[in-house]
Design a protein around this motif. Structure first.
Motif, mmCIF file in Angstrom:
data_model
loop_
_atom_site.group_PDB
_atom_site.id
_atom_site.type_symbol
_atom_site.label_atom_id
_atom_site.label_comp_id
_atom_site.label_asym_id
_atom_site.label_seq_id
_atom_site.Cartn_x
_atom_site.Cartn_y
_atom_site.Cartn_z
ATOM 1 N N ILE A 33 0.847 -1.185 0.000
ATOM 2 C CA ILE A 33 0.000 0.000 0.000
ATOM 3 C C ILE A 33 0.889 1.243 0.000
ATOM 4 O O ILE A 33 1.897 1.302 0.703
ATOM 5 N N GLY A 34 0.522 2.203 -0.846
ATOM 6 C CA GLY A 34 1.206 3.493 -0.881
ATOM 7 C C GLY A 34 0.433 4.475 -0.013
ATOM 8 O O GLY A 34 -0.752 4.701 -0.255
ATOM 9 N N ILE A 35 1.086 5.031 0.992
ATOM 10 C CA ILE A 35 0.446 5.996 1.883
ATOM 11 C C ILE A 35 0.720 7.400 1.348
ATOM 12 O O ILE A 35 1.873 7.826 1.248
ATOM 13 N N TYR A 36 -0.360 8.074 0.984
ATOM 14 C CA TYR A 36 -0.238 9.420 0.417
ATOM 15 C C TYR A 36 0.360 10.397 1.424
ATOM 16 O O TYR A 36 0.158 10.265 2.634
ATOM 17 N N LYS A 37 1.048 11.396 0.909
ATOM 18 C CA LYS A 37 1.554 12.479 1.750
ATOM 19 C C LYS A 37 0.400 13.309 2.305
ATOM 20 O O LYS A 37 0.473 13.812 3.414
ATOM 21 N N GLN A 70 -2.976 14.583 -5.734
ATOM 22 C CA GLN A 70 -1.728 14.201 -6.406
ATOM 23 C C GLN A 70 -1.280 12.827 -5.935
ATOM 24 O O GLN A 70 -1.539 12.437 -4.802
ATOM 25 N N GLU A 71 -0.613 12.115 -6.820
ATOM 26 C CA GLU A 71 -0.111 10.778 -6.498
ATOM 27 C C GLU A 71 1.287 10.894 -5.884
ATOM 28 O O GLU A 71 2.278 10.489 -6.465
ATOM 29 N N GLU A 72 1.340 11.473 -4.686
ATOM 30 C CA GLU A 72 2.600 11.613 -3.955
ATOM 31 C C GLU A 72 2.483 10.830 -2.652
ATOM 32 O O GLU A 72 1.520 11.010 -1.909
ATOM 33 N N TYR A 73 3.490 9.987 -2.396
ATOM 34 C CA TYR A 73 3.420 9.087 -1.254
ATOM 35 C C TYR A 73 4.477 9.403 -0.202
ATOM 36 O O TYR A 73 5.608 9.764 -0.542
ATOM 37 N N GLN A 74 4.094 9.228 1.068
ATOM 38 C CA GLN A 74 5.054 9.297 2.174
ATOM 39 C C GLN A 74 5.944 8.067 2.140
ATOM 40 O O GLN A 74 7.145 8.148 2.336
ATOM 41 N N PHE A 75 5.300 6.904 1.957
ATOM 42 C CA PHE A 75 6.005 5.630 1.935
ATOM 43 C C PHE A 75 5.095 4.562 1.322
ATOM 44 O O PHE A 75 3.885 4.747 1.234
ATOM 45 N N ILE A 76 5.723 3.471 0.898
ATOM 46 C CA ILE A 76 5.003 2.318 0.364
ATOM 47 C C ILE A 76 5.529 1.102 1.118
ATOM 48 O O ILE A 76 6.745 0.873 1.164
#
Length: 140
Positions: A33-37, A49-55
């Motif tokens: 799972i990608g956790i969004y910022k 936006q498709e920006e992630y804190q971490f996956i």
């Protein structure tokens, strides 16, 4: 009998946080799972936006439990994008490194693994702790 959700690649989950806000996570292949910022004020305040804190890897029961409702589905542009980035593994006995990607692992070096996420499967509370900035998930 509890109803279990059928989880699909690209599903976006609303993750209730202890501060009454919501984080969001997008389902990848390989139990990730990608956790969004972006942090929203409610379940409808989705990231733009498709920006992630971490996956990270996540246990399937976390996503199927219904505690994190599915609020959207954002298909990936192609199958390649559905895969999470590579993860690294460090053997606790030998200290040797490998890289895990697309269901396979290969030998690696420590240098090549720098900046990669460790291969692990996370429980819901550990993901929430990390979103909230707690580092207790990283204590050995």
């Amino acid at each position: 009998m509890t109803k279990r959700n059928r989880v699909k690649i690209g599903d976006v989950f609303a993750i209730p946080l202890p501060n009454s806000k919501y984080a969001f996570g997008r389902r990848y292949r390989d139990a990730s799972i990608g956790i969004y910022k972006y942090i929203g004020v409610d379940v409808d305040d989705l990231p733009q936006q498709e920006e992630y804190q971490f996956i990270v890897g996540v246990y399937d029961d976390v996503l199927k439990s219904g505690k994190w409702p599915i609020v959207d589905n954002r298909p990936f542009n192609n199958e390649e994008e559905e895969w999470p980035p590579p993860y690294y593994i460090k053997d606790p006995i030998t200290g040797k490194y490998s890289i895990y990607h697309k269901g396979q692992d290969r030998k690696s070096t420590e240098q090549e693994c720098k900046g990669l996420e460790v291969a692990a499967v996370w429980e819901a509370e550990h993901i929430i702790d990390r979103i909230m900035g707690s580092d207790k998930w990283n204590k050995n």
